[in-house]
Design an enzyme around this catalytic site. Structure first.
Site, PDB file in Angstrom:
ATOM      1  N   SER A 118      -6.527  -3.065  -3.459  1.00  0.00           N
ATOM      2  CA  SER A 118      -7.457  -3.634  -2.629  1.00  0.00           C
ATOM      3  C   SER A 118      -8.964  -3.112  -2.859  1.00  0.00           C
ATOM      4  O   SER A 118      -9.176  -1.650  -3.324  1.00  0.00           O
ATOM      5  CB  SER A 118      -7.090  -3.049  -1.162  1.00  0.00           C
ATOM      6  OG  SER A 118      -7.993  -3.336  -0.270  1.00  0.00           O
ATOM      7  N   GLN A 175      -0.406 -10.740  -3.373  1.00  0.00           N
ATOM      8  CA  GLN A 175       0.055  -9.854  -2.417  1.00  0.00           C
ATOM      9  C   GLN A 175      -0.296 -10.032  -0.836  1.00  0.00           C
ATOM     10  O   GLN A 175      -1.392 -10.030  -0.703  1.00  0.00           O
ATOM     11  CB  GLN A 175       0.007  -8.464  -2.684  1.00  0.00           C
ATOM     12  CG  GLN A 175       0.896  -7.534  -1.965  1.00  0.00           C
ATOM     13  CD  GLN A 175       0.751  -6.087  -2.361  1.00  0.00           C
ATOM     14  OE1 GLN A 175      -0.510  -5.485  -1.978  1.00  0.00           O
ATOM     15  NE2 GLN A 175       1.710  -5.432  -2.805  1.00  0.00           N
ATOM     16  N   CYS A 210       1.685   0.159   1.349  1.00  0.00           N
ATOM     17  CA  CYS A 210       0.523   0.916   1.552  1.00  0.00           C
ATOM     18  C   CYS A 210       0.481   2.011   2.553  1.00  0.00           C
ATOM     19  O   CYS A 210       1.264   1.735   3.698  1.00  0.00           O
ATOM     20  CB  CYS A 210      -0.335  -0.382   2.219  1.00  0.00           C
ATOM     21  SG  CYS A 210      -1.970   0.413   2.252  1.00  0.00           S
ATOM     22  N   LYS A 218       6.885  -4.883  -3.127  1.00  0.00           N
ATOM     23  CA  LYS A 218       6.415  -3.597  -3.459  1.00  0.00           C
ATOM     24  C   LYS A 218       6.535  -2.582  -2.629  1.00  0.00           C
ATOM     25  O   LYS A 218       5.980  -2.628  -1.155  1.00  0.00           O
ATOM     26  CB  LYS A 218       4.731  -3.674  -3.986  1.00  0.00           C
ATOM     27  CG  LYS A 218       4.128  -2.470  -4.110  1.00  0.00           C
ATOM     28  CD  LYS A 218       3.514  -2.460  -5.521  1.00  0.00           C
ATOM     29  CE  LYS A 218       2.922  -1.058  -5.758  1.00  0.00           C
ATOM     30  NZ  LYS A 218       1.503  -1.061  -5.223  1.00  0.00           N
ATOM     31  N   ASN A 225       6.271   2.397 -11.100  1.00  0.00           N
ATOM     32  CA  ASN A 225       4.534   2.198 -10.854  1.00  0.00           C
ATOM     33  C   ASN A 225       4.188   3.896 -10.477  1.00  0.00           C
ATOM     34  O   ASN A 225       4.874   4.344  -9.745  1.00  0.00           O
ATOM     35  CB  ASN A 225       4.057   1.311  -9.691  1.00  0.00           C
ATOM     36  CG  ASN A 225       2.721   1.531  -9.008  1.00  0.00           C
ATOM     37  OD1 ASN A 225       2.493   1.541  -8.264  1.00  0.00           O
ATOM     38  ND2 ASN A 225       1.732   1.371 -10.144  1.00  0.00           N
ATOM     39  N   GLY A 226       3.036   4.035 -11.049  1.00  0.00           N
ATOM     40  CA  GLY A 226       2.292   5.391 -10.656  1.00  0.00           C
ATOM     41  C   GLY A 226       1.937   6.231 -11.975  1.00  0.00           C
ATOM     42  O   GLY A 226       2.993   6.458 -12.793  1.00  0.00           O
ATOM     43  N   ASP A 227       0.578   6.432 -12.104  1.00  0.00           N
ATOM     44  CA  ASP A 227       0.390   7.610 -13.001  1.00  0.00           C
ATOM     45  C   ASP A 227       0.387   7.092 -14.372  1.00  0.00           C
ATOM     46  O   ASP A 227       0.514   7.941 -15.428  1.00  0.00           O
ATOM     47  CB  ASP A 227       0.839   8.892 -12.915  1.00  0.00           C
ATOM     48  CG  ASP A 227       0.646   9.337 -11.265  1.00  0.00           C
ATOM     49  OD1 ASP A 227      -0.260   8.740 -10.715  1.00  0.00           O
ATOM     50  OD2 ASP A 227       1.190  10.509 -10.908  1.00  0.00           O
TER      51      ASP A 227
HETATM   52  C1  LIG Z   1      -8.279   1.902  -3.873  1.00  0.00           C
HETATM   53  C2  LIG Z   1      -6.876   1.595  -3.921  1.00  0.00           C
HETATM   54  C3  LIG Z   1      -6.322   0.403  -3.423  1.00  0.00           C
HETATM   55  C4  LIG Z   1      -4.938  -0.362  -3.575  1.00  0.00           C
HETATM   56  N1  LIG Z   1      -4.671  -1.226  -2.939  1.00  0.00           N
HETATM   57  C5  LIG Z   1      -3.287  -1.561  -3.145  1.00  0.00           C
HETATM   58  C6  LIG Z   1      -2.982  -3.061  -2.445  1.00  0.00           C
HETATM   59  O1  LIG Z   1      -3.666  -3.812  -1.913  1.00  0.00           O
HETATM   60  N2  LIG Z   1      -1.634  -3.321  -2.747  1.00  0.00           N
HETATM   61  C7  LIG Z   1      -0.808  -2.438  -3.297  1.00  0.00           C
HETATM   62  O2  LIG Z   1       0.750  -2.943  -3.454  1.00  0.00           O
HETATM   63  N3  LIG Z   1      -1.065  -1.265  -3.716  1.00  0.00           N
HETATM   64  C8  LIG Z   1      -2.323  -0.802  -3.691  1.00  0.00           C
HETATM   65  N4  LIG Z   1      -2.549   0.515  -4.178  1.00  0.00           N
HETATM   66  C9  LIG Z   1      -1.566   1.261  -4.696  1.00  0.00           C
HETATM   67  C10 LIG Z   1      -1.693   1.017  -6.389  1.00  0.00           C
HETATM   68  O3  LIG Z   1      -1.262  -0.359  -6.171  1.00  0.00           O
HETATM   69  C11 LIG Z   1      -0.651   1.752  -7.038  1.00  0.00           C
HETATM   70  O4  LIG Z   1       0.789   1.491  -6.283  1.00  0.00           O
HETATM   71  C12 LIG Z   1      -1.138   3.254  -6.851  1.00  0.00           C
HETATM   72  O5  LIG Z   1      -2.380   3.363  -7.273  1.00  0.00           O
HETATM   73  C13 LIG Z   1      -0.209   3.833  -8.171  1.00  0.00           C
HETATM   74  O6  LIG Z   1      -0.424   3.466  -9.264  1.00  0.00           O
HETATM   75  P1  LIG Z   1      -1.463   4.030 -10.293  1.00  0.00           P
HETATM   76  O7  LIG Z   1      -1.358   5.451 -10.591  1.00  0.00           O
HETATM   77  O8  LIG Z   1      -1.242   3.067 -11.492  1.00  0.00           O
HETATM   78  O9  LIG Z   1      -2.833   3.522  -9.680  1.00  0.00           O
HETATM   79  C14 LIG Z   1      -3.950   0.923  -4.087  1.00  0.00           C
HETATM   80  C15 LIG Z   1      -4.387   2.097  -4.702  1.00  0.00           C
HETATM   81  C16 LIG Z   1      -5.850   2.385  -4.570  1.00  0.00           C
HETATM   82  C17 LIG Z   1      -6.171   3.758  -5.236  1.00  0.00           C
END
Ligand SMILES: Cc1cc2nc3c(=O)[nH]c(=O)nc-3n(C[C@H](O)[C@H](O)[C@H](O)COP(=O)(O)O)c2cc1C
Length: 304
Positions: free
Chosen positions: A2, A55, A85, A124, A184-186
């Site tokens: 988002s 999504q 979320c 998700k 997913n994550g990091d």
């Molecule tokens: C600013 C922001 C907005 C996000 N918006 C969404 C979203 O709309 N839908 C979703 O499934 N995850 C959302 N996430 C989570 C990310 O998709 C992801 O699951 C999370 O950041 C961990 O992955 P990463 O370490 O690769 O960022 C958001 C994360 C952040 C920081």
């Protein structure tokens, strides 16, 4: 993500990594049900983003079904349901990760969405609310309800974004499901990708691409066994940064587009030495030309 993965950003990523799959920002199924013009505008996309995954979030199965039908009619390739979320505003309305504590409703949402469309429906989620105790049961339910793919962020909702993503339980989910499981994550590098993939079908990358969309090109090349050298200097990154700004202006108009570009601009110059004043100016830019001039002047000074 988002506030980040809008059409301009998705187009940018696809131009760098055509084989990457891109996912929209989460879109409210309730807002689509009520015909919100602002939300409908969020669904605009360019064919270059295909196969595009959109999504949706909410809590009413019939609104999910209706939203999914709309997305399908607009040519979207797949629908993803947000059950992850942790934002207070989202959880307090029983949306997002709040669905993890209501598996019956979560099942109804998946089933009614799947029944409404021919295109794949994915989910998700996070590991759980407080811990991952219910993860395997929930994941089985997701598959049983008809989802085509499950993505799991290796944190609990309680953790928000603290600590580090733990993939241990995601690998266990992969062992018991037949549908593809994405972790997913990091993930911030090719090395992270290699370390975390293990038995999973894929990895989803979020925050690390902001300021470094070339990471997606590096990952795609790595997966294909090809070599790729990402741009290292701001001068080499500049054409892509400006293209990003141009895409935002083209999709949202200059006033909104450039205001939204500010946060990406700050990320693009993160780590550049002597860029403090530049960053302060970039987060105030109002026009494309201002942004371009600030960046070009800085790059010229760097190369002098
Ligand atoms: C600013 C922001 C907005 C996000 N918006 C969404 C979203 O709309 N839908 C979703 O499934 N995850 C959302 N996430 C989570 C990310 O998709 C992801 O699951 C999370 O950041 C961990 O992955 P990463 O370490 O690769 O960022 C958001 C994360 C952040 C920081």
């Amino acid at each position: 993500m988002s506030g980040y993965t809008d059409s301009a950003y998705r187009q940018l990523v696809k131009s760098l990594a055509p084989r990457a799959l891109v996912v929209s920002e989460f879109v409210s199924s309730d807002a689509l049900h009520y015909g919100s013009q602002k939300t409908l505008r969020m669904l605009e996309y360019d064919p270059a983003e295909q196969p595009l995954i959109v999504q949706i979030f909410g809590k009413r199965p019939e609104h999910f079904a209706q939203a999914a039908r709309l997305l399908e009619s607009q040519g979207v390739a797949a629908v993803d349901i947000n059950m992850g979320c942790p934002a207070r505003k989202v959880v307090s309305s029983d949306h997002g990760s709040a669905l993890l504590k209501n598996p019956q409703l979560a099942r109804e949402i998946i089933e009614s969405t799947v029944a409404a469309v021919q295109i794949p429906v994915s989910v998700k989620m996070r590991l759980g609310i407080e811990n991952s105790d219910g993860l395997l049961d929930f994941a089985r339910m997701v598959e049983d309800a008809g989802a085509s793919l499950l993505t799991i962020h290796g944190r609990t909702a309680r953790q928000q974004y603290t600590g580090t993503a733990d993939y241990t339980d995601i690998y266990k989910v992969k062992e018991i499901l037949k549908i593809p499981v994405v972790g997913n994550g990091d993930i911030t590098s090719v090395a992270d990708f290699d370390e975390q993939l293990k038995n999973l079908d894929g990895l989803m990358v979020g925050r690390a691409t902001v300021g470094d969309p070339w990471l997606m090109a590096a990952l795609a090349a790595h997966i294909a066994g090809e070599s790729y050298t990402p741009p290292r200097t701001l001068a080499a990154k500049l054409p892509t940064i400006l293209r990003h700004a141009q895409l935002l202006v083209a999709t949202k108009g200059e006033a909104i587009g450039i205001r939204e570009m500010r946060k990406y601009l700050a990320s693009y110059v993160r780590g550049e030495s002597g860029a403090r004043a530049l960053r302060q100016s970039l987060v105030r830019v109002e026009t494309y030309t201002q942004a371009e001039q600030l960046l070009m002047t800085f790059v010229q000074q760097q190369t002098q």
